[in-house]
Design an enzyme around this catalytic site. Structure first.
Site, short mmCIF file in Angstrom:
data_model
loop_
_atom_site.label_atom_id
_atom_site.label_comp_id
_atom_site.label_asym_id
_atom_site.label_seq_id
_atom_site.Cartn_x
_atom_site.Cartn_y
_atom_site.Cartn_z
N HIS A 412 84.56 33.36 99.21
CA HIS A 412 83.80 31.69 98.81
C HIS A 412 84.12 30.62 99.77
O HIS A 412 83.58 29.12 100.19
CB HIS A 412 84.77 31.24 97.78
CG HIS A 412 83.54 31.37 96.23
ND1 HIS A 412 83.25 31.10 95.57
CD2 HIS A 412 84.16 32.84 95.58
CE1 HIS A 412 82.42 31.55 94.68
NE2 HIS A 412 83.74 32.69 95.16
N LYS A 608 84.80 16.22 94.19
CA LYS A 608 84.67 17.27 94.56
C LYS A 608 86.17 17.02 95.05
O LYS A 608 87.31 16.57 94.61
CB LYS A 608 84.29 17.22 95.88
CG LYS A 608 82.73 17.18 96.06
CD LYS A 608 82.12 17.61 97.08
CE LYS A 608 80.60 17.40 97.52
NZ LYS A 608 79.91 18.87 96.72
N LYS A 614 85.32 18.19 103.12
CA LYS A 614 84.41 17.82 102.14
C LYS A 614 84.52 16.17 102.41
O LYS A 614 82.91 15.39 102.45
CB LYS A 614 84.73 17.99 100.64
CG LYS A 614 84.93 19.59 99.98
CD LYS A 614 85.21 19.29 99.71
CE LYS A 614 85.65 21.12 97.65
NZ LYS A 614 84.26 21.34 98.42
N LYS A 723 74.38 19.93 89.97
CA LYS A 723 73.99 19.81 88.30
C LYS A 723 73.14 18.37 89.09
O LYS A 723 72.92 17.48 87.78
CB LYS A 723 75.58 19.22 88.11
CG LYS A 723 75.85 20.69 88.19
CD LYS A 723 77.73 20.62 88.18
CE LYS A 723 78.32 22.23 87.93
NZ LYS A 723 79.76 21.87 88.53
#
Length: 894
Positions: A412, A608, A614, A723
């Site tokens: 991941h 997040k 990010k 989503k």
């Protein structure tokens, strides 16, 4: 709960019900297991008991009401005159659990009868969200339950709101695992999940004076009506001790791990129902308990603390998700956690295998597939070998062959520094036998490498041990060595694994004729949770235009919406859907934060885990830039600017200092912007605390755009992007992770792309080192505003922290490294502003915006976890669907 320390056409009433509606099982006869599945078979005295249990619970509203009343009084000891809404939720949960258990038991019996190959998903996280709404929807009992409780004067939505989110995960990793469970059951795949039953989860995030404060999240305090404690399913787990050479019962030489600390892993089962199927699978979570409950001698000697020391040490193991690993003790607790759940899970699944009549170990890969979700469960490689060699007495070669055929590993992360490594010294103390096993695996592995490549640099890169001042074991290398398949979670991510994360291993695979050992499995999300439950209005639109709910299990059918994307009537319904979602969000934000947001504003969301890569910082810098621009305008000019509400949510790891400073900065900047009377109607910046699945279900349907802006090449996949787009939100994003594939599916015009590409990153860093890394004047203005103290009025500590972040970014020769702008915020900022300007311009044209929104949401079939699970089952596991029929003869008489 604890456990003692022991070792057809003729049918009627079928209209408006799905093909595999659980409500069709009303009073249907249940399948009667045979043989050892039904120990009472042949006993005349128990025939009446079987007769009493031979039909399913009735699902008409009146029967549900009666069951509710029964549980309210007899299970909870409440009276009809004195019960709370929380009591009502718990009683309703027990009514639902009764139906889940029937399906759960019969599904397990069906799997055993068919002797299926099973999949087992091992994950340290499951961010499952609230059970009740999703389970009722999957069982097709929405109307029955709604009518039942409406008849009692209770709104079903009121009950949903009483459920606490189980604190079993943190971010995308855990939510992905939860979506996988839903799709495994919906696809009738005989697969279970395994994890830890954390008492407190990670933490409950509070914001005090703008800063994250971690508080215990005792989510299990009021009990969970859906879980099933299983004191009958308990395994011993050993830590520490010593390894001795001895003889077995046959007088043969063997190795035994003995002594140390022994604890119990007790199972808690959580039934996971599928949608439009009779199958209900399981998430089995392990709770740590002491082998010895209480030391009476210590207690009698008034040593009260020591008397319960074993319980405290055991309970520490399953108390908190991701203990702070800034200390040696924290890292040790993490390793203990990981081994605890890996060992218990492997013992359980191997025991299930050997319960098969006349089992042969050679059949194990034909019956068992294990998926290790990230590096947390990868100690499973050594533990599987220990159980097969030391406990089941298989030879090394046979055990290694079975292990490497059964285990699989999902990576991941694209960043090598994020792969777990454990100090050899720590592991030798805690898991001495496992260090020996890993050493032997490594010795044999190095011999293979030397025979192929000679004694060169590739040996050091592929060794399971990392030399240095502190010798460590590389869990990523152990995982790839011990696995049948290794997979990435997005196309770009999988290529990075091959090129950058494990390039030497990929070379070995290619040179050995196994180029397909590393495969791609693009992530997904479940449409049942993220459309049907989170956004009922949108679900109704899709069902209305497509003519049925079949799209919920076959999202390719959503392509049928594309022929309506220019239809003004659909546009009207689409806008009404978004307006309703925004009104709901506004009411929630008002109650939560006391801030009134404009419902006609563009809703811009980034949710997040808080991390520098990010780039929540970039989002904050953009908000400052927009604020400064608004301040320069006249009131008339401001009125022409698109209103925007920017929301950020997510938790920072408790030991991650910079991430916590970014949260403080967002709150400090938001405080100024939101309270400025000149600009507050035009721009707001909000940090939404304690992000969880329930919060996401409130935020995501209301979004117009969402931000997925990680530096190219750093995000493995991301799933929140999926989503948002499923709910008609468009993306501002970089060419990173799953953004690339979403753009390919939905169309380039549905995404506002900016920033450098993955292959350009190294060149940018090289130029910066040579002194070429310009800072855009607009960003310089933002930096100046931060340095001036405009957002830290009277807070010198915050001012120092914010300035230090800006100063580090401005160390331009260090761009791309930890000495400077590690994640290239300065480089990407100008194109980020351009993308945001395109958002404002496109949003102003409502017809175009609605068309793009419909186009994007209708093109997301690839990103359903139903597709993802089918690929895992076909390519990696070799597991086949095993749909349970309605009756025991295996014939569906519906």
């Amino acid at each position: 709960m604890t456990t003692p320390a022991v070792w057809s056409p003729a049918s009627s009433g079928i209209e408006m019900k799905r093909k595999s509606s659980f409500s069709l099982l009303d009073m249907q006869q249940r399948p009667k297991p045979a043989g050892d599945e039904h120990p009472a078979s042949g006993k005349k005295s128990l025939d009446k008991l079987w007769k009493l249990m031979e039909t399913y619970q009735p699902n008409d509203p009146e029967s549900i009401q009666k069951a509710f009343a029964r549980h309210l009084e007899y299970s909870l000891a409440c009276t009809r005159f004195n019960f709370t809404l929380q009591d009502a939720y718990r009683a309703a949960g027990l009514v639902l659990r009764d139906r889940l258990i029937e399906s759960f038991n019969d599904t397990n019996a069906w799997y055993r009868k068919q002797d299926v190959k099973r999949g087992y998903y091992l994950s340290a996280e499951y961010l499952i969200g609230r059970h009740m709404q999703n389970a009722i929807a999957n069982l097709d009992l929405e109307k029955s339950f709604k009518d039942a409780f409406m008849g009692l004067g209770i709104e079903l939505e009121e009950l949903f709101s009483q459920e606490v989110d189980p604190a079993l995960g943190n971010g995308g990793l855990g939510r992905l695992a939860a979506c996988f469970l839903d799709s495994m059951a919906t696809s009738s795949l005989p697969c279970w999940g395994y994890g830890i039953r954390y008492s407190y989860g990670m933490f409950k995030q509070h914001i005090e004076n703008g800063r994250q404060v971690e508080k215990p999240d005792f989510w299990i305090g009021d009990g969970c009506p859906f879980e099933i404690p299983r004191p009958d399913i308990t395994y011993p787990v050993r830590l520490y001790g010593e390894v001795v050479e001895t003889q077995n019962d046959k007088g043969e030489w063997c190795i035994k791990w003995t002594g140390g600390d022994l604890m119990q892993a007790m199972a808690y089962d959580n039934p996971i129902p599928g949608f439009d199927t009779y199958n209900t699978n399981n998430l089995r979570l392990w709770r740590a308990l002491p082998a010895k409950e209480f030391d009476l001698d210590q207690y009698s000697a008034a040593n009260f603390t020591e008397a319960v020391e074993a319980r405290r040490k055991a309970e520490d193991l399953s108390a908190v998700l991701y203990p702070n690993d800034a200390t040696y003790e924290g890292r040790e607790l993490r390793l203990r956690q990981q081994y605890f759940f890996a060992s218990a899970s492997l013992q359980d699944l191997l025991r299930e295998f050997i319960k098969r009549p006349n089992y042969k170990w050679s059949e194990l890969p034909e019956k068992v597939a294990v998926q290790m979700n990230d590096t947390h469960p990868t100690i499973s490689v050594a533990e599987m070998m220990r159980l097969l060699v030391d406990v089941q007495h298989l030879g090394w070669e046979e055990a290694w062959d079975l292990t490497t055929k059964c285990l699989n590993y999902t990576n991941h992360t694209v960043m090598p520094e994020a792969l777990e490594k454990w100090e050899v010294e720590m592991m030798e103390r805690m898991l001495p036998r496992h260090v020996q096993i890993i050493g032997e695996i490594n010795r044999r592995w190095i011999d293979v490498l030397k025979a192929k490549y000679g004694d060169g640099p590739i040996i050091q890169a592929l060794s399971l041990f990392e030399e240095g001042e502190t010798k460590k074991i590389r869990m990523g290398n152990l995982a790839i060595m011990g696995s049948n398949k290794i997979n990435g979670v997005a196309a770009i991510h999988t290529e990075i694994i091959k090129k950058e994360t494990f390039p030497e291993f990929y070379k070995f695979c290619c040179d050995s004729g196994q180029p397909d050992k590393i495969v791609n499995m693009t992530n997904g999300v479940t449409p049942r949770r993220w459309i049907h439950c989170a956004n009922p209005a949108l679900s109704s639109i899709f069902t209305k235009y497509l003519g049925s709910q079949k799209w919920l299990t076959d999202m390719t059918l959503l392509k049928g919406m594309l022929k309506f994307k220019d239809d003004p009537k659909l546009h009207e319904e689409w806008m009404a859907m978004k307006k309703g979602a925004k009104a709901k969000l506004a009411a929630w934000i008002k109650e939560l934060l006391g801030v009134q947001i404009e419902e006609d504003a563009l809703v811009d969301i980034q949710i997040k885990r808080i991390h520098e890569y990010k780039r929540q910082l970039m989002c904050c810098l953009f908000a400052i830039h927009r604020y400064l621009e608004l301040k320069k305008m006249s009131p008339g000019d401001r009125a022409k600017v698109q209103k925007r509400v920017i929301m950020v949510a997510g938790k920072a790891a408790s030991a991650y200092v910079n991430a916590k400073i970014i949260i403080k900065m967002i709150n400090a900047v938001g405080k100024v912007i939101n309270n400025d009377p000149e600009t507050s109607k035009h721009l707001k910046l909000l940090f939404v605390p304690n992000y969880c699945v329930s919060a996401a279900q409130m935020l995501i349907p209301a979004s117009d755009i969402s931000e997925h802006i990680s530096t190219a090449g750093t995000e493995a996949s991301g799933t929140s992007n999926m989503k948002f787009v499923m709910n008609g939100g468009l993306i501002v994003g970089t060419m990173d992770g799953a953004n690339i594939e979403i753009r390919e599916e939905c169309g380039e015009d549905t995404m506002f792309i900016f920033g450098c590409l993955e292959h350009e990153v190294a060149g940018i860093a090289a130029k910066a080192k040579q002194g070429h890394y310009p800072i855009d004047p607009r960003l310089q203005e933002v930096f100046q505003a931060i340095r001036s103290g405009q957002f830290t009025r009277g807070e010198p500590d915050a001012q120092e922290e914010f300035t230090s972040i800006v100063d580090k970014l401005c160390n331009t020769t260090g761009a791309g490294t930890w000495d400077g702008d590690r994640y290239l915020v300065i480089n990407d900022f100008p194109s980020y502003l351009d993308a945001q300007a395109r958002v404002d311009k496109t949003f102003a044209d409502k017809t175009t915006w609605n068309k793009l929104s419909i186009q994007a949401a209708s093109s997301m079939a690839k990103f359903s976890t139903d597709r993802t699970m089918k690929e895992y089952a076909d390519v990696i596991w070799g597991v086949k669907p095993a749909p349970r029929p309605m009756n025991e003869d295996g014939v569906d008489k519906k």
